[in-house]
Motif scaffolding. Structure first.
Motif, PDB file in Angstrom:
ATOM      1  N   TYR A  74       0.825  -1.203   0.000  1.00 42.76           N
ATOM      2  CA  TYR A  74       0.000   0.000   0.000  1.00 42.76           C
ATOM      3  C   TYR A  74       0.862   1.258   0.000  1.00 42.76           C
ATOM      4  O   TYR A  74       0.565   2.228  -0.711  1.00 42.76           O
ATOM      5  CB  TYR A  74      -0.928   0.019   1.218  1.00 42.76           C
ATOM      6  N   LYS A  75       1.927   1.250   0.795  1.00 36.76           N
ATOM      7  CA  LYS A  75       2.814   2.407   0.842  1.00 36.76           C
ATOM      8  C   LYS A  75       3.446   2.658  -0.519  1.00 36.76           C
ATOM      9  O   LYS A  75       3.607   3.809  -0.938  1.00 36.76           O
ATOM     10  CB  LYS A  75       3.906   2.186   1.901  1.00 36.76           C
ATOM     11  N   LEU A  76       3.791   1.588  -1.217  1.00 39.50           N
ATOM     12  CA  LEU A  76       4.362   1.738  -2.552  1.00 39.50           C
ATOM     13  C   LEU A  76       3.339   2.332  -3.514  1.00 39.50           C
ATOM     14  O   LEU A  76       3.642   3.240  -4.293  1.00 39.50           O
ATOM     15  CB  LEU A  76       4.848   0.385  -3.066  1.00 39.50           C
ATOM     16  N   LEU A  77       2.099   1.838  -3.456  1.00 38.44           N
ATOM     17  CA  LEU A  77       1.060   2.308  -4.371  1.00 38.44           C
ATOM     18  C   LEU A  77       0.704   3.773  -4.147  1.00 38.44           C
ATOM     19  O   LEU A  77       0.312   4.465  -5.091  1.00 38.44           O
ATOM     20  CB  LEU A  77      -0.198   1.445  -4.234  1.00 38.44           C
ATOM     21  N   THR A  78       0.856   4.252  -2.924  1.00 38.25           N
ATOM     22  CA  THR A  78       0.502   5.643  -2.650  1.00 38.25           C
ATOM     23  C   THR A  78       1.399   6.631  -3.382  1.00 38.25           C
ATOM     24  O   THR A  78       1.043   7.791  -3.552  1.00 38.25           O
ATOM     25  CB  THR A  78       0.564   5.949  -1.143  1.00 38.25           C
ATOM     26  N   GLY A  79       2.571   6.174  -3.847  1.00 39.73           N
ATOM     27  CA  GLY A  79       3.462   7.056  -4.600  1.00 39.73           C
ATOM     28  C   GLY A  79       3.254   6.999  -6.094  1.00 39.73           C
ATOM     29  O   GLY A  79       4.022   7.596  -6.850  1.00 39.73           O
ATOM     30  N   LEU A  80       2.191   6.294  -6.520  1.00 43.39           N
ATOM     31  CA  LEU A  80       1.973   6.080  -7.953  1.00 43.39           C
ATOM     32  C   LEU A  80       0.714   6.771  -8.464  1.00 43.39           C
ATOM     33  O   LEU A  80       0.132   6.360  -9.459  1.00 43.39           O
ATOM     34  CB  LEU A  80       1.862   4.568  -8.233  1.00 43.39           C
ATOM     35  N   LYS A  81       0.321   7.837  -7.820  1.00 43.10           N
ATOM     36  CA  LYS A  81      -0.966   8.469  -8.115  1.00 43.10           C
ATOM     37  C   LYS A  81      -1.058   9.016  -9.533  1.00 43.10           C
ATOM     38  O   LYS A  81      -2.143   9.091 -10.106  1.00 43.10           O
ATOM     39  CB  LYS A  81      -1.222   9.600  -7.114  1.00 43.10           C
ATOM     40  N   ASN A  82       0.058   9.415 -10.132  1.00 41.01           N
ATOM     41  CA  ASN A  82       0.011  10.114 -11.422  1.00 41.01           C
ATOM     42  C   ASN A  82       0.443   9.263 -12.608  1.00 41.01           C
ATOM     43  O   ASN A  82       0.566   9.780 -13.718  1.00 41.01           O
ATOM     44  CB  ASN A  82       0.892  11.371 -11.355  1.00 41.01           C
ATOM     45  N   ILE A  83       0.667   7.972 -12.401  1.00 37.54           N
ATOM     46  CA  ILE A  83       1.134   7.132 -13.506  1.00 37.54           C
ATOM     47  C   ILE A  83       0.006   6.853 -14.496  1.00 37.54           C
ATOM     48  O   ILE A  83      -1.183   6.951 -14.172  1.00 37.54           O
ATOM     49  CB  ILE A  83       1.704   5.794 -12.985  1.00 37.54           C
ATOM     50  N   LYS A  84       0.394   6.485 -15.723  1.00 36.64           N
ATOM     51  CA  LYS A  84      -0.577   6.174 -16.775  1.00 36.64           C
ATOM     52  C   LYS A  84      -0.713   4.676 -17.029  1.00 36.64           C
ATOM     53  O   LYS A  84      -1.742   4.218 -17.525  1.00 36.64           O
ATOM     54  CB  LYS A  84      -0.170   6.883 -18.074  1.00 36.64           C
ATOM     55  N   LEU A  85       0.349   3.906 -16.700  1.00 35.73           N
ATOM     56  CA  LEU A  85       0.341   2.461 -16.914  1.00 35.73           C
ATOM     57  C   LEU A  85       0.743   1.753 -15.626  1.00 35.73           C
ATOM     58  O   LEU A  85       1.764   2.083 -15.022  1.00 35.73           O
ATOM     59  CB  LEU A  85       1.317   2.082 -18.039  1.00 35.73           C
ATOM     60  N   LEU A  86      -0.080   0.769 -15.214  1.00 44.44           N
ATOM     61  CA  LEU A  86       0.208  -0.002 -14.012  1.00 44.44           C
ATOM     62  C   LEU A  86       0.017  -1.481 -14.313  1.00 44.44           C
ATOM     63  O   LEU A  86      -1.019  -1.891 -14.841  1.00 44.44           O
ATOM     64  CB  LEU A  86      -0.713   0.419 -12.861  1.00 44.44           C
ATOM     65  N   SER A  87       1.039  -2.276 -13.982  1.00 45.15           N
ATOM     66  CA  SER A  87       0.965  -3.726 -14.120  1.00 45.15           C
ATOM     67  C   SER A  87       1.081  -4.347 -12.741  1.00 45.15           C
ATOM     68  O   SER A  87       2.040  -4.088 -12.010  1.00 45.15           O
ATOM     69  CB  SER A  87       2.097  -4.236 -15.029  1.00 45.15           C
ATOM     70  N   LEU A  88       0.086  -5.162 -12.373  1.00 43.66           N
ATOM     71  CA  LEU A  88       0.068  -5.827 -11.075  1.00 43.66           C
ATOM     72  C   LEU A  88      -0.068  -7.328 -11.277  1.00 43.66           C
ATOM     73  O   LEU A  88      -0.874  -7.777 -12.101  1.00 43.66           O
ATOM     74  CB  LEU A  88      -1.103  -5.331 -10.214  1.00 43.66           C
ATOM     75  N   SER A  89       0.689  -8.112 -10.524  1.00 42.44           N
ATOM     76  CA  SER A  89       0.539  -9.562 -10.586  1.00 42.44           C
ATOM     77  C   SER A  89      -0.636  -9.983  -9.710  1.00 42.44           C
ATOM     78  O   SER A  89      -1.052  -9.264  -8.794  1.00 42.44           O
ATOM     79  CB  SER A  89       1.815 -10.254 -10.107  1.00 42.44           C
ATOM     80  N   THR A  90      -1.173 -11.175 -10.000  1.00 46.10           N
ATOM     81  CA  THR A  90      -2.259 -11.687  -9.168  1.00 46.10           C
ATOM     82  C   THR A  90      -1.776 -11.961  -7.745  1.00 46.10           C
ATOM     83  O   THR A  90      -2.555 -11.861  -6.796  1.00 46.10           O
ATOM     84  CB  THR A  90      -2.836 -12.970  -9.784  1.00 46.10           C
TER      85      THR A  90
END
Length: 246
Positions: A74-90
């Motif tokens: 969650y802490k990592l994701l909070t720094g990604l607010k302005n990105i255009k492409l996100l890849s997440l594994s299951t």
């Protein structure tokens, strides 16, 4: 000057954490990828040029360690607010969803996210897919959704989309890509997810499938037999790049 950064860590031999926290700050950083346990934590700050991010966090059986990984993710994701492409594994979705941390730490709003890729293995909409729906709810301007290793739905409840419906489904989502590399035939559960996507994504323009060549004819027949009116006018369906009329 750094524009691309990849961090790849193996599973730790033991769980004696050193308590380190990595902070990434780069004015020109455009792409960032992380693969590992994330037990030491990692956060991103001051990265105005960051466009694309890939995150693959290992799941674990330990409840305590699982909660810690969920918090760090969650802490990592909070720094990604302005990105255009996100890849997440299951596995990352499992880490986020299998502990109580998922409610204690609300997701950020991915207001600029245009494309979301789910990779690793088939998404089970009765399991890790619930966290996926939460991420979609926080991505109001999402245009493309891609499942790199197929979809699944193993539950007695027919509902796969939780309330409230992700706003992007009625406003911005234009393309859904589903890649099915398994040689088995498409199951009725998978077809149910496809029907639900067609019903829910009101502005969908493209639905693309990549299937094993030996299953292409069978899958084409399934798509062609969809109920009349399920596919909205203007929605194009492709199987391995070939157009299909439903």
């Amino acid at each position: 000057m750094l524009e691309d950064l990849i961090i790849a860590e193996g599973q730790p031999d033991n769980y004696d954490l050193c308590g380190c926290r990595y902070i990434i700050s780069g004015a020109r950083l455009k792409h960032f990828s992380y693969l590992g346990s994330l037990d030491d934590g990692c956060c991103i700050i001051n990265t105005p040029s960051l466009v694309g991010v890939a995150v693959d966090v290992f799941s674990c059986k330990s409840i305590t360690l699982g909660r810690m990984r969920a918090y760090c993710t969650y802490k990592l994701l909070t720094g990604l607010k302005n990105i255009k492409l996100l890849s997440l594994s299951t596995e990352t979705l499992q880490v986020l969803s299998h502990t109580e941390e998922s409610t204690a730490h609300p997701l950020p709003l991915f207001d600029n996210l245009e494309k979301l890729i789910v990779c690793g293995k088939a998404v089970d909409f009765a399991g890790s897919g619930r966290m996926l729906m939460m991420i979609l709810q926080h991505s109001p301007h999402l245009e493309t959704l891609e499942f790199s290793w197929g979809i699944d739905f193993l539950a007695n409840d027919d509902r796969i989309f939780v309330d409230p419906m992700p706003a992007c489904f009625s406003t911005h989502l234009k393309k859904v890509i589903i890649r099915m590399f398994d040689e088995r035939h498409v199951t009725k559960e998978e077809l149910h997810v496809i029907k639900s996507l067609l019903l829910s994504a009101q502005g969908l323009k493209e639905l693309r499938f990549s299937v094993c060549e030996i299953n292409k004819t069978h899958f084409r027949d399934l798509i062609s037999s969809l109920p009349a009116g399920l596919v909205r006018p203007g929605t194009n369906i492709y199987i391995n790049g070939e157009s299909v009329v439903a």
